[in-house]
Structures are given as C-alpha cells and as structure tokens.
Write a protein that holds these residues in place. Structure first.
Motif, PDB file in Angstrom:
ATOM      1  N   VAL A 290       0.673  -1.309  -0.339  1.00 38.35           N
ATOM      2  CA  VAL A 290       0.181  -0.077   0.283  1.00 38.35           C
ATOM      3  C   VAL A 290       1.169   1.077   0.220  1.00 38.35           C
ATOM      4  O   VAL A 290       0.431   2.333  -0.712  1.00 38.35           O
ATOM      5  N   LEU A 326      -3.319  -8.050  -1.888  1.00 36.74           N
ATOM      6  CA  LEU A 326      -3.550  -6.927  -2.940  1.00 36.74           C
ATOM      7  C   LEU A 326      -3.759  -7.799  -4.394  1.00 36.74           C
ATOM      8  O   LEU A 326      -2.993  -9.156  -4.580  1.00 36.74           O
ATOM      9  N   SER A 327      -4.754  -7.058  -5.054  1.00 39.05           N
ATOM     10  CA  SER A 327      -4.248  -7.728  -6.439  1.00 39.05           C
ATOM     11  C   SER A 327      -3.746  -6.675  -7.118  1.00 39.05           C
ATOM     12  O   SER A 327      -3.874  -5.474  -6.923  1.00 39.05           O
ATOM     13  N   GLN A 329      -5.686  -5.781 -10.179  1.00 39.56           N
ATOM     14  CA  GLN A 329      -7.040  -4.682 -10.472  1.00 39.56           C
ATOM     15  C   GLN A 329      -7.503  -3.430  -9.331  1.00 39.56           C
ATOM     16  O   GLN A 329      -7.213  -2.619  -9.421  1.00 39.56           O
ATOM     17  N   ASP A 330      -6.360  -4.055  -7.485  1.00 35.16           N
ATOM     18  CA  ASP A 330      -6.605  -2.977  -6.642  1.00 35.16           C
ATOM     19  C   ASP A 330      -5.616  -1.933  -6.565  1.00 35.16           C
ATOM     20  O   ASP A 330      -5.514  -0.775  -6.812  1.00 35.16           O
ATOM     21  N   ALA A 333      -6.811   0.721  -9.296  1.00 31.19           N
ATOM     22  CA  ALA A 333      -7.412   1.517  -9.287  1.00 31.19           C
ATOM     23  C   ALA A 333      -7.032   2.176  -8.545  1.00 31.19           C
ATOM     24  O   ALA A 333      -7.554   3.430  -9.172  1.00 31.19           O
ATOM     25  N   THR A 334      -6.197   1.973  -7.901  1.00 32.20           N
ATOM     26  CA  THR A 334      -5.405   2.910  -7.120  1.00 32.20           C
ATOM     27  C   THR A 334      -4.597   4.406  -7.886  1.00 32.20           C
ATOM     28  O   THR A 334      -4.728   5.487  -7.440  1.00 32.20           O
TER      29      THR A 334
END
Length: 398
Positions: A290, A326-327, A329-330, A333-334
C-alpha cells in the motif's frame, strides 16, 4: 552495390561470412584485401561510396588501430552503415570501438548461424538509420531516453534499470548507456559489478559538455556491451551537479546512443525532475504494498499538475505476489492507470542483484526473466511500431 563489405586477410572467416549470407540473407558480399587499409584513404572511401554497403565488417587479422581509424571516418561519411568489428570481446576494446563508431563486436570464433544473426541485426539497424535520415534530412536523430522512477525507495528500481539496460544491449549492442542520477547513494556501479574511474560529476564538467568524444571517455564499459555513467563516490558531490548540467548531459547522450536509461533516486528530487523533462519514456516502479502504490499515485498526481509526465508511460509492478492481500486490479484502481509489466517475487532475481550480474545478462530461466524481457521488448522500435495499440494492456500476476 554490395550489401556487405568485408575487409580481412582470413579466407576461413570470409567463407563463414559468405555461408551466413547465403543461408538466409539477401544481397552479396564484397571482399576487400586487408592491404587496402594502409593505402590511399580517399580511394578506399570512393570504393565504399560505390558499393554503398549496409554493413562493413573488419574481419580477423586486421590491426585494431587501423580498423578503428577507418571506423571514425565511415561514421562521419556514411552514418547509415553498420560497422562491425571482429575481435575478442574485451571492455577496453569495446570502449575504444564505441568511441570510433563501431556498432557491434563479433567474436572471431563465431559460427555461421551467429554471424548470420548479427549481420541481420546490423542490417536492421542500418535500415532504421536510413529511414531516419530520409525523414529528417540534415538532422541527427535522438535516441530514446528512458527514465526509471519511483517516489518510494526499496522497490527494486535500480535492479529494473540495470536489467533494462542489459536487455536493450542485446537489441542494440554498444548503443546503450545507463546513467545513475541517484547522485547521493546510487547503486548502478554495484548492480553491474563495476569499479568506475569516472562519474557523472566528470561528465558534466569542462570539455565533456562541448565534445562528445571527451564525454564518452568518462563512460565505463560493461561486459554485456552497454556503457555506464555512475554516480559520484562521495554523496557530498551530489550538490555540485545542477539541473542544467543534467539536461545538457542527457541531450548529449541521446545524440550518441540509441537508448539512454536513467536510474533516478527515490522521490521527486531536482535531478529526477530535470531528467524527466528530457525523457521520451518513463518506467514507473511500484511494489505490491500500500505505501509504495499510494506514493506512486501521489507522485503521478503532482507531476500531472506540473505537466512533467513524459509522453509514454510504462507501469511496472515489482515483487508481485498474490499472497500480499492486494490484486493487480486493486493497484490499477489506486493508480488510475494500468499495470503494463508484472515482475514476480523471485529468489533468482535477488541472487543476481546481490552478485552484481543482472538476470538478463546470464539468461537465467526464471519467471522474472520473462517479465523483464517483456519490459525490454516495449522499447524495441519494431515491436513499438507494431504494438502501439497494446502499450497499456492488462497483465496478471504469475
């Protein structure tokens, strides 16, 4: 006209070249005696002007100094010609050859298939320079300047930059330079297992700023056929390099090399911002955590506001692992941007980094090797021309 001109006293090597051409390359070989190098230079240049070769080979048995002296003249008179030197690969010879305009070095022990592959590559490079000359008459075309960036440290940015440079060196031998612009704590020298005599500080000072030959003297040759301009040994010397000097340095190198790979320090420092303004491509690196993903998103937002984003973007996800929570796609998106290349967490890559031998240099069979090769392919001119619509395709974590 002859597509290939060979100068050598070795009939054995000449026969291998002829077999290589006959085995799959169009055109024919014109052989010139080695004695022509010690004769009238004007007569030799007239012969080359008559033949208009795509590739000029200096075969075994020719004194290196004679070959390099002619290479300098050919590079000026016939810049579209790919000059190939047949010689044992040695960093010192490679550096001298690069400064003289030689495009590739071929082992005198190379077999026929290897010779054919290198001749084909030399022809492609010649055709590319010829097209550029026709499209931009009288103008020297700049190479790609590829910046490797990350607002956060610890994401493997230097590992990616060194592998990218070594991988590009296979596409364009002796036409790739990597520049370490992490001026305080750069690791390019460590990542390539080099002990450079000179640094960026030397290259942005004195006569090097005006003379490309002097600038090339400050580069360090790497066994893979690429060149490095490493960071200063003393972190305090970072303050002695200005943004204006970095701008000038990258502009000079882009006129001399097909690819300039720039490894930058973490964060949005003045050297990084100066480099970004000169980059044709930006490789954005993030880890699968993250903090690094959010840091990259913030950095991209700031650069967008400053209108400093290079035209072509490549997002690289490093240390990819589905077990992190986390993927892809995550992350996409971020970031608000697709991930283009996903490099899996790899023990082989870590080991290679610690050894100072990039994974792509040793051709280690590993999933990370495949991913790094995909990144390199994005800068192959032929691939880019055929795949512009796919530059931002979605990837999956392996």
């Amino acid at each position: 006209m002859s597509r290939f001109v060979l100068i050598t006293p070795s009939s054995e090597f000449e026969q291998k070249v002829r077999l290589a051409v006959a085995g799959g390359l169009q055109g024919h070989v014109k052989s010139l005696p080695a004695s022509i190098l010690t004769g009238d230079m004007d007569a030799l240049l007239e012969q080359l002007a008559l033949e208009r070769p795509e590739v000029l080979l200096f075969g075994p048995g020719i004194p290196v100094e004679d070959a390099l002296r002619l290479a300098v003249v050919v590079d000026v008179k016939f810049p579209e010609v790919s000059v190939v030197l047949v010689h044992d690969d040695h960093p010192e010879i490679a550096l001298q050859a690069m400064r003289s305009g030689v495009r590739d070095i071929l082992s005198p022990l190379a077999d026929v298939p290897s010779i054919r592959a290198q001749l084909e590559r030399a022809c492609q490079a010649s055709a590319s320079r010829q097209r550029t000359a026709e499209q931009h008459p009288g103008q020297k075309q700049s190479g790609l300047v590829i910046g490797v960036f990350s607002p956060k440290g610890g994401v493997g940015k230097t590992t990616i930059a060194t592998n990218l440079a070594v991988g590009l060196g296979k596409i364009a031998p002796m036409s790739v330079v990597i520049v370490d612009l992490d001026l305080q704590f750069g690791d390019v020298a460590t990542g390539l297992y080099l002990n450079p005599e000179y640094s960026v500080l030397d290259a942005v000072s004195g006569a090097a700023t005006q003379d490309s030959m002097v600038l090339k003297a400050f580069l360090t040759a790497h066994p893979s056929g690429v060149y490095a301009l490493c960071g200063p040994r003393n972190p305090a010397d970072a303050d002695r390099v200005t943004s204006e000097q970095i701008t000038r340095l990258l502009q000079q190198l882009a006129l001399e090399f097909r690819y300039v790979v720039v490894d930058t320090g973490p964060g949005l420092t003045e050297p990084s911002l100066a480099a970004m303004e000169q980059c044709t491509d930006a490789v954005w690196v993030t880890g699968m955590d993250v903090p690094s993903v959010r840091g990259l998103r913030t950095g991209l937002d700031v650069l967008h506001q400053l209108n400093l984003l290079p035209e072509t973007r490549h997002v690289v996800l490093n240390f990819a692992d589905t077990r992190t929570g986390l993927s892809v796609q995550d992350i996409e998106a971020t970031l608000g941007a697709p991930v283009n290349v996903s490099i899996p967490r790899s023990r082989a890559l870590t080991l290679a980094t610690n050894r100072g031998v990039p994974l792509l240099q040793d051709k280690v069979r590993d999933p990370a090797t495949k991913s790094l090769t995909e990144l390199v392919q994005r800068f192959d001119h032929a691939w880019r021309a055929a795949s512009q619509r796919k530059l931002h395709r979605r990837v999956v974590v392996r």
